[in-house]
Design a protein around this motif. Structure first.
Motif, mmCIF file in Angstrom:
data_model
loop_
_atom_site.group_PDB
_atom_site.id
_atom_site.type_symbol
_atom_site.label_atom_id
_atom_site.label_comp_id
_atom_site.label_asym_id
_atom_site.label_seq_id
_atom_site.Cartn_x
_atom_site.Cartn_y
_atom_site.Cartn_z
ATOM 1 N N ARG A 23 90.947 16.852 14.809
ATOM 2 C CA ARG A 23 91.793 17.580 15.737
ATOM 3 C C ARG A 23 93.157 17.740 15.083
ATOM 4 O O ARG A 23 93.635 16.843 14.406
ATOM 5 C CB ARG A 23 91.947 16.826 17.059
ATOM 6 N N THR A 33 94.720 20.170 19.264
ATOM 7 C CA THR A 33 93.853 21.331 19.404
ATOM 8 C C THR A 33 92.518 21.009 18.785
ATOM 9 O O THR A 33 92.390 20.102 17.971
ATOM 10 C CB THR A 33 94.444 22.574 18.703
ATOM 11 N N PRO A 36 86.774 24.695 20.421
ATOM 12 C CA PRO A 36 85.861 24.577 21.547
ATOM 13 C C PRO A 36 84.472 25.099 21.188
ATOM 14 O O PRO A 36 84.320 25.925 20.305
ATOM 15 C CB PRO A 36 86.495 25.462 22.617
ATOM 16 N N THR A 52 83.785 24.365 26.075
ATOM 17 C CA THR A 52 84.191 22.986 26.289
ATOM 18 C C THR A 52 84.925 22.463 25.067
ATOM 19 O O THR A 52 84.729 22.951 23.952
ATOM 20 C CB THR A 52 82.976 22.071 26.563
ATOM 21 N N TYR A 53 85.753 21.466 25.295
ATOM 22 C CA TYR A 53 86.507 20.847 24.216
ATOM 23 C C TYR A 53 85.642 19.904 23.393
ATOM 24 O O TYR A 53 85.818 19.791 22.189
ATOM 25 C CB TYR A 53 87.697 20.101 24.821
ATOM 26 N N ILE A 81 95.321 18.519 26.227
ATOM 27 C CA ILE A 81 94.165 19.130 25.561
ATOM 28 C C ILE A 81 94.079 20.607 25.915
ATOM 29 O O ILE A 81 93.945 21.468 25.038
ATOM 30 C CB ILE A 81 92.863 18.389 25.942
ATOM 31 N N ILE A 85 94.390 24.631 23.719
ATOM 32 C CA ILE A 85 93.295 25.591 23.538
ATOM 33 C C ILE A 85 93.372 26.817 24.448
ATOM 34 O O ILE A 85 92.651 27.775 24.238
ATOM 35 C CB ILE A 85 91.915 24.908 23.708
ATOM 36 N N ILE A 188 86.833 20.144 29.765
ATOM 37 C CA ILE A 188 87.095 19.062 28.815
ATOM 38 C C ILE A 188 85.822 18.668 28.086
ATOM 39 O O ILE A 188 85.817 18.486 26.881
ATOM 40 C CB ILE A 188 87.699 17.842 29.542
#
Length: 191
Positions: A23, A33, A36, A52-53, A81, A85, A188
């Motif tokens: 990240r 960041t 995703p 989604t992350y 988070i 994004i 998330i």
């Protein structure tokens, strides 16, 4: 002293390299960041996505569970988070909870706006009260769609992002997208 496993080991644990999903910090906002992952595409001609992350495991699972409890530290971490994004100048719409109104996700959206002043939080969705999709799946039942209504005015000319903590079956996200077809959904974690 414990012997190392044979030829598969490169050295002691401190020197073993593990493949990780790195990240990075956003250069403008300083938040984490990541890239995703797409979990659902709404048809070939419609390019809105649910992203989604990361996976619902480890620290993201812990974060998602603490978010459901409404813990401020978890809500602020989730906001960091999302801030990394969410696209520039987006309208952030919190997903309604199973009670029908946005609660914890509304606070996350407001925290995102404090980190990213270009983002507009907007509590624009409500739904019928419904059972947790997680519990429905755990019981072995098929999640059923439920009504989600637009209760606020959505500004034109801005990207709309609906935020949620976990997307397990995609049912809640699809129901929200039926209320705001031009939106995308960001969560998330996914199982």
């Amino acid at each position: 002293m414990t012997p190392w496993p044979s030829s598969e080991n490169i050295g002691p644990p401190s020197t073993v390299r593990r493949k990780t999903n790195r990240r990075k910090r956003h250069p403008q906002h300083g938040v984490l960041t990541g890239k995703p992952s797409t979990i659902f595409k709404r048809g070939s001609k419609d390019m809105e996505k649910i992203v989604t992350y990361g996976r619902y495991a480890g620290s993201l699972r812990h974060l998602a569970l603490r978010m459901k409890d409404g813990r401020e530290s978890a809500l602020r971490r989730a906001a960091e988070i999302f801030a990394g994004i969410i696209p520039q100048d987006a309208v952030v719409v919190p997903m309604p909870s199973r009670t029908g109104r946005a609660t914890a996700m509304l606070r996350v959206a407001e925290y995102v706006a404090t980190i990213r002043p270009d983002v507009l939080p907007l509590d624009a969705l409500e739904s019928d009260a419904h059972e947790s999709m997680y519990l429905v799946k755990k019981r072995g039942d098929e999640p059923r769609p439920f009504a989600v209504r637009l209760v606020g005015r959505i500004p034109t000319g801005r990207e709309i992002v609906i935020i949620d903590n976990v997307t397990s079956s995609g049912t809640t996200a699809r129901c929200a997208l039926s209320a705001i077809p031009s939106a995308s959904v960001m969560a998330i974690a996914k199982p």
